[in-house]
Design an enzyme around this catalytic site. Structure first.
Site: not given
Ligand SMILES: Cc1cc2nc3c(=O)[nH]c(=O)nc-3n(C[C@H](O)[C@H](O)[C@H](O)COP(=O)(O)O)c2cc1C
Length: 310
Positions: A70, A73, A136, A139, A201
């Site tokens: 959480s 952003l 994005n 979020c 996401n």
């Molecule tokens: C700590 C954290 C911060 C994230 N921040 C963003 C973000 O700023 N913008 C976005 O599009 N996705 C964000 N994501 C989502 C990731 O880019 C990704 O879509 C999502 O975690 C699924 O992939 P994963 O299972 O490999 O982590 C974030 C994920 C995590 C864990």
């Protein structure tokens, strides 16, 4: 000779390994560990027009096979990024993706205009720092606006239409698994001129502190990522791939080279690694090596031989 390269939105990726937004900063910290030019691409931390402090209270929670976040952003804002971070991005030899967030359509449009104008100025001088805008609209931790765009097809469509008019840069739209109908949404993004789709996401989740009898997160729910979501992400990539012609950047719980190959077989052109970066900061280069090895073993020359075979 094996070739891992492919094109997304007209942009060259030397291999299918891209670092996911929010898990790789703007790359500088990881560059101390290995040569990040070995990656196919990087997606920077999500940017908004104004800098954001992010959510108060607990921001991450480990689960048995992933994590809830959480973060809300937290970011330094687009103008700071363009001024302070793009000089470093200019030096990189990997696809550079700006991840753009927002609270309302206007924010997204102005953000895209600023990025495009910056890049236009650079390119007139024979330089460049940004290859793709990743929008994005998904979020789940931003209270006003953020979630609605990623959930309803019509609002997603309206944002994409507005941003498409505001930028000539390649535009990839990042979708939420919490969307009402992810296939329909992806298709409408294509109709509105998106050059690619990235998904997924995080999935909306929850953690309760039983002693305090309340959610550990200030915003009640948080985004689940990591291995727990991989089967869902893979299914969504496969479904969307059946219905759009534009390329897909697939992600969600990828931790091995074999996971990458699964996503490519489901129809992704490239993949992104998120949460696993926190467990293994050198994951990117190791997975690129792993895929090459797999291609040699399987006597596969190009990823096109396996892309979308299901
Ligand atoms: C700590 C954290 C911060 C994230 N921040 C963003 C973000 O700023 N913008 C976005 O599009 N996705 C964000 N994501 C989502 C990731 O880019 C990704 O879509 C999502 O975690 C699924 O992939 P994963 O299972 O490999 O982590 C974030 C994920 C995590 C864990």
């Amino acid at each position: 000779m094996q070739n891992m390269a492919c094109k997304v939105a007209g942009v060259h990726f030397k291999n299918p390994i891209v670092m996911a937004s929010g898990t790789f900063g703007f790359g500088k910290e990881y560059a101390k560990l290995y040569d990040i030019n070995r990656l196919g691409g990087i997606s920077g931390k999500g940017l908004t027009l104004a800098p954001k402090a992010g959510n108060p209270g607990v921001r991450v929670w480990e689960t048995p096979s992933g994590m809830l976040n959480s973060v809300g952003l937290e970011n330094p804002g687009i103008e700071y990024f363009l001024k302070e971070e793009t000089p470093y991005w200019e030096t990189l030899d990997t696809a550079r993706i700006v991840n753009l967030g927002g609270g309302c359509i206007e924010d997204y449009r102005i953000g895209a205009e600023l990025i495009t104008a910056h890049e236009k100025r650079l390119r007139e001088g024979g330089r460049c720092s940004i290859d793709i805008i990743e929008l994005n609209i998904s979020c789940p931790n931003v209270k006003e606006g953020g979630i609605a765009y990623g959930v309803q097809t019509e609002t997603a469509r309206a944002v994409v239409r507005e941003v498409r008019q505001a930028t000539s840069l390649p535009l990839v739209v990042k979708l939420s698994p919490n969307a009402e109908n992810i296939v329909e949404m992806a298709y409408m993004c294509e109709v509105e001129g998106a050059d690619g789709i990235s998904l997924i996401n995080t999935i909306s989740g929850m953690k309760i502190d039983t002693r305090l009898r309340k959610s550990v997160f200030h915003n009640l729910y948080a985004g689940l990522s990591g291995p727990a979501i991989k089967p869902i992400a893979l299914r969504m990539v496969h479904q969307v791939a059946q219905h759009v012609k534009i390329p897909i950047m697939g992600m969600g719980g990828i931790t091995t080279a074999n996971d990458v190959i699964e996503f490519i077989m489901a129809g992704a052109s490239v993949i992104q690694i998120g949460t696993y970066n926190f467990m293994n900061p050198r994951a990117g280069e190791q997975m690129a090596d792993g895929i090459l090895k797999w291609m040699e073993q399987e006597k596969i020359v190009s990823m096109d031989e396996i892309r979308g075979i299901l």
